[in-house]
Design a protein around this motif. Structure first.
Motif, mmCIF file in Angstrom:
data_model
loop_
_atom_site.group_PDB
_atom_site.id
_atom_site.type_symbol
_atom_site.label_atom_id
_atom_site.label_comp_id
_atom_site.label_asym_id
_atom_site.label_seq_id
_atom_site.Cartn_x
_atom_site.Cartn_y
_atom_site.Cartn_z
ATOM 1 N N LEU A 1 0.755 -1.143 -0.054
ATOM 2 C CA LEU A 1 0.040 0.043 0.190
ATOM 3 C C LEU A 1 0.947 1.260 -0.085
ATOM 4 O O LEU A 1 1.988 1.056 0.516
ATOM 5 C CB LEU A 1 -1.009 0.014 1.136
ATOM 6 N N PRO A 2 0.421 2.273 -0.540
ATOM 7 C CA PRO A 2 -0.673 2.269 -1.635
ATOM 8 C C PRO A 2 -0.480 1.340 -2.684
ATOM 9 O O PRO A 2 0.469 0.912 -3.303
ATOM 10 C CB PRO A 2 -0.787 3.612 -2.104
ATOM 11 N N LEU A 3 -1.734 0.800 -3.237
ATOM 12 C CA LEU A 3 -1.767 -0.143 -4.294
ATOM 13 C C LEU A 3 -1.709 0.593 -5.522
ATOM 14 O O LEU A 3 -2.823 1.295 -5.773
ATOM 15 C CB LEU A 3 -3.003 -1.265 -3.943
ATOM 16 N N ASP A 4 -0.908 -0.024 -6.341
ATOM 17 C CA ASP A 4 -1.037 0.351 -7.792
ATOM 18 C C ASP A 4 -1.834 -0.549 -8.670
ATOM 19 O O ASP A 4 -1.696 -1.665 -8.666
ATOM 20 C CB ASP A 4 0.435 0.559 -8.352
ATOM 21 N N LEU A 5 -2.539 0.168 -9.440
ATOM 22 C CA LEU A 5 -3.621 -0.453 -10.501
ATOM 23 C C LEU A 5 -3.441 0.069 -11.682
ATOM 24 O O LEU A 5 -3.286 1.093 -11.889
ATOM 25 C CB LEU A 5 -4.826 -0.562 -9.976
ATOM 26 N N SER A 6 -3.745 -0.783 -12.861
ATOM 27 C CA SER A 6 -4.156 -0.523 -14.265
ATOM 28 C C SER A 6 -5.155 -1.014 -14.708
ATOM 29 O O SER A 6 -5.245 -2.302 -14.547
ATOM 30 C CB SER A 6 -2.664 -0.501 -15.172
ATOM 31 N N PHE A 7 -5.818 -0.714 -15.652
ATOM 32 C CA PHE A 7 -7.051 -1.306 -16.077
ATOM 33 C C PHE A 7 -7.708 -0.496 -17.161
ATOM 34 O O PHE A 7 -7.664 0.397 -17.623
ATOM 35 C CB PHE A 7 -8.186 -1.208 -14.824
ATOM 36 N N ALA A 8 -8.851 -1.249 -17.905
ATOM 37 C CA ALA A 8 -9.970 -0.531 -18.569
ATOM 38 C C ALA A 8 -11.100 -0.667 -17.946
ATOM 39 O O ALA A 8 -11.716 -1.789 -16.984
ATOM 40 C CB ALA A 8 -10.118 -1.526 -19.779
ATOM 41 N N MET A 9 -11.908 0.192 -18.097
ATOM 42 C CA MET A 9 -13.233 0.610 -17.649
ATOM 43 C C MET A 9 -14.409 1.236 -18.586
ATOM 44 O O MET A 9 -14.154 2.152 -19.537
ATOM 45 C CB MET A 9 -13.061 1.323 -16.269
ATOM 46 N N GLY A 10 -15.415 0.889 -18.102
ATOM 47 C CA GLY A 10 -16.671 1.493 -18.849
ATOM 48 C C GLY A 10 -17.788 1.374 -17.760
ATOM 49 O O GLY A 10 -18.172 0.753 -17.103
#
Length: 262
Positions: free
Chosen positions: A20-29
């Protein structure tokens, strides 16, 4: 940005380690729908009020997320190191039902809430595809995650979200058309609200990436929301707006308990 030295390493009940802090990568709609404020107020914990967009009307966000990365990138261990510094989880899909809410406001008047309160999103339901992601959300933040058959597809015309029914819940089917105008660089700092061990928690999230925003409904947008969920939230089916991002980054910080007197 937080440096590596300021990070906190946490081990989940599944044995996975995250920082933490948690790193994220993503696609979203996602799509935002109007909803009855009295229904939303009934599901929010003490200390939060539904964001008012008109007298008696609040809103709910339905968001499909397909994670590309959950945790830090893999760092190769050098000579003499004890091992690789890999932390994180395998990617997964999730469907989020989020109620925009205000903390600390003494009025329910649309617009006036923003002057005296802190705006964030209360996570009401969060089905995901893996057990480790359930442990991650519940153990660190109290997110109401549960394992379900969730599929999020990022296609050329829009994002499709499917949550299979399980006997207790009806299936969810969303087809969210891409906004007409292309994505623009965004850099937001948002608050996420949850409850954990009887406490109201807030967690800061920093979100960056190219995100497209559209107003209203659009051809190609279809919403098949279970009647039980729609009734619980008092949802109207006509979208207020949509958002889409194919490559978004986020940093989610540890949750902190907050009291009514803050």
């Amino acid at each position: 940005m937080t440096t590596v030295d300021e990070r906190t390493r946490r081990r989940l009940s599944t044995g996975h380690v995250v920082e933490l802090p948690l790193d994220l990568s993503f696609a979203m709609g996602g799509v935002t729908l109007p909803a009855r404020r009295d229904r939303l107020a009934a599901i929010l914990p003490d200390g939060l009020s539904p964001l008012a967009i008109a007298p008696g009307v609040g809103c709910v966000a339905l968001v499909g997320i397909r994670y590309h990365r959950v945790g830090r990138e893999v760092e190769q261990a050098g000579d003499g190191a004890d091992g690789a510094a890999e932390t994180g989880l395998d990617p997964y899909d999730e469907f989020a039902v989020i109620v925009p809410a205000v903390r600390g406001s003494r009025t329910d008047l649309p617009g006036a809430q923003l002057a005296g309160g802190e705006v964030g999103g209360y996570v009401h339901w969060l089905p995901v595809t893996t057990e480790p992601s359930v442990a991650l959300g519940r153990e660190l933040w109290g997110f109401p995650k549960e394992v379900a058959d969730v599929t999020v597809t990022d296609g050329p015309g829009g994002v499709r979200v499917a949550v299979a029914g399980d006997g207790a819940r009806e299936p969810v089917r969303l087809e969210i058309a891409h906004p007409r105008f292309g994505p623009k660089p965004r850099d937001w700092t948002l608050w996420s609200y949850t409850t954990k061990d009887g406490d109201l928690l807030r967690a800061k999230a920093r979100i960056a990436g190219d995100v497209a925003i559209g107003v209203g409904s659009a051809t190609g947008t279809r919403l098949d929301v279970p009647s039980g969920l729609a009734d619980e939230l008092g949802l109207w089916r006509r979208p207020l707006g949509r958002l889409y991002g194919s490559s978004v980054r986020a940093r989610l910080f540890a949750g902190e308990p907050i009291g009514d007197d803050e």
